[in-house]
Design a protein around this motif. Structure first.
Motif, mmCIF file in Angstrom:
data_model
loop_
_atom_site.group_PDB
_atom_site.id
_atom_site.type_symbol
_atom_site.label_atom_id
_atom_site.label_comp_id
_atom_site.label_asym_id
_atom_site.label_seq_id
_atom_site.Cartn_x
_atom_site.Cartn_y
_atom_site.Cartn_z
ATOM 1 N N ILE A 169 0.863 -1.180 0.000
ATOM 2 C CA ILE A 169 0.000 0.000 0.000
ATOM 3 C C ILE A 169 0.900 1.231 0.000
ATOM 4 C CG2 ILE A 169 -1.728 1.301 1.331
ATOM 5 C CD1 ILE A 169 -2.796 -1.356 2.360
ATOM 6 N N ASP A 170 0.587 2.178 -0.844
ATOM 7 C CA ASP A 170 1.378 3.408 -0.938
ATOM 8 C C ASP A 170 1.642 3.985 0.452
ATOM 9 O OD1 ASP A 170 1.776 6.406 -1.182
ATOM 10 O OD2 ASP A 170 1.763 5.871 -3.300
ATOM 11 N N LYS A 171 2.868 4.351 0.706
ATOM 12 C CA LYS A 171 3.247 4.826 2.049
ATOM 13 C C LYS A 171 2.498 6.087 2.459
ATOM 14 C CE LYS A 171 7.303 7.454 0.457
ATOM 15 N NZ LYS A 171 8.769 7.626 0.601
ATOM 16 N N HIS A 172 1.910 6.792 1.515
ATOM 17 C CA HIS A 172 1.149 8.000 1.822
ATOM 18 C C HIS A 172 -0.334 7.703 2.042
ATOM 19 C CE1 HIS A 172 4.686 10.349 0.872
ATOM 20 N NE2 HIS A 172 4.734 9.827 -0.351
ATOM 21 N N CYS A 173 -0.707 6.432 2.007
ATOM 22 C CA CYS A 173 -2.118 6.055 2.140
ATOM 23 C C CYS A 173 -2.300 5.011 3.241
ATOM 24 C CB CYS A 173 -2.649 5.477 0.826
ATOM 25 S SG CYS A 173 -2.566 6.622 -0.572
ATOM 26 N N SER A 174 -3.495 4.971 3.793
ATOM 27 C CA SER A 174 -3.813 3.962 4.811
ATOM 28 C C SER A 174 -4.621 2.814 4.220
ATOM 29 C CB SER A 174 -4.590 4.608 5.973
ATOM 30 O OG SER A 174 -5.754 5.249 5.501
ATOM 31 N N PHE A 175 -4.934 2.890 2.929
ATOM 32 C CA PHE A 175 -5.678 1.830 2.248
ATOM 33 C C PHE A 175 -5.433 1.953 0.757
ATOM 34 C CE2 PHE A 175 -8.321 5.532 2.007
ATOM 35 C CZ PHE A 175 -9.025 5.432 0.830
ATOM 36 N N ARG A 176 -5.886 0.949 0.021
ATOM 37 C CA ARG A 176 -5.805 1.045 -1.439
ATOM 38 C C ARG A 176 -7.089 0.513 -2.060
ATOM 39 N NH1 ARG A 176 -2.434 -3.383 -4.915
ATOM 40 N NH2 ARG A 176 -3.087 -5.295 -3.866
#
Length: 284
Positions: A10-17
């Motif tokens: 999951i993108d390190k800038h996001c908490s979900f995808r």
């Protein structure tokens, strides 16, 4: 074809995808620490979450807890379909939900997701509408949409618990049966006469041991599993305008009356009513 641990990035800038996987020709019996919300829109398909093996029509919306083994929902789908999957970062519950008292219902929802929760009715309609909008938003507003989706699910009474007991991965780690082998064997032989002795030999168990173990792992017998698979295939052929008698023989049954009886028992309506309902829907 044994159970696989999926490594999710999951993108390190996001908490979900949010994404739309397409794996219909691939058997993916897997688990992961991330909680997952799956929406699939298809004429019909197979749902296998934990011990629960069932099918769905039109669409399915399921919340799957951390480390619960499940099959990709588009496995074997023979018609057009659309899928949206939301995966929450492994620490989503602890860092985003637990510290905030107002998120109490959502916390309980995510804690209960280890059973596998299938949603229907207006709840499904509302959530699906919002899921389809998430793609059009940036990360911040997508997160707000996600929290609203979780709240809708958390306060809903329109859901079914797919499993009656904990089916997280620790209960499957020593599984002697490779479900991929079973699915592959049935897919290759459902139109003939699947032989429990053959599949037992393939997974290196005696027939009686295989039957006991399969029932323990799935809560249904091997014969029930074959029948459900056959009827699921029959629905696809019926929707492709196949005649009922032709479809009956095509999926391996020799008696049309037995096919009609079993179809109604598993689907809730006769093959002719099923064809009529979908023909009417297509014209309207």
């Amino acid at each position: 074809m044994k159970i696989v641990k999926e490594e999710i990035e999951i993108d390190k800038h996001c908490s979900f995808r949010v994404f739309s996987p397409r794996l219909k020709n691939y058997f993916y019996w897997h688990y992961h620490p991330e909680i997952e919300l799956v929406f699939v829109e298809a004429t019909n398909g197979i749902r296998h979450v934990g011990k629960n093996i069932s099918d769905f029509e039109d669409s399915d919306l399921v919340l799957i807890g951390s480390n619960v083994p499940h099959l990709n929902f588009d496995y074997g789908i023979a018609t057009d379909y659309h899928q949206i999957v939301v995966q929450l970062r492994e620490n989503f519950l602890e860092t985003n939900i637990a510290p905030i008292p107002e998120f109490g219902p959502i916390m309980k929802l995510l804690e209960d997701s280890y059973l596998g929760l299938s949603f229907y009715g207006q709840t499904k309609e509302k959530v699906v509408e919002k899921l389809k909008q998430i793609y059009l938003r940036d990360n911040f507003f997508s997160l707000l949409d996600l929290m609203e989706i979780l709240q809708i699910l958390a306060v809903s009474t329109e859901f079914e618990r797919l499993n009656k007991e904990d089916t997280r991965i620790r209960f499957f780690l020593h599984d002697k049966i490779r479900m991929g082998t079973v699915y592959h064997y049935i897919h290759e032989n459902y139109d003939k006469n699947p032989d429990v002795n053959e599949i037992a030999d393939q997974v290196h168990l005696s027939t009686s041991a295989f039957c006991r173990y399969f029932k323990k792992q799935t809560d249904i017998t091997f014969t029930d599993f074959v029948n459900r698979y056959r009827i699921n295939q029959a629905k696809t052929y019926l929707l492709q305008e196949g005649a009922i008698s032709e479809v009956c023989y095509r999926v391996g049954y020799q008696s049309i009356s037995y096919f009609n009886k079993l179809f109604k028992e598993l689907v809730g309506e006769t093959p002719s009513a099923f064809k009529r309902r979908y023909s009417t829907s297509a014209r309207s």
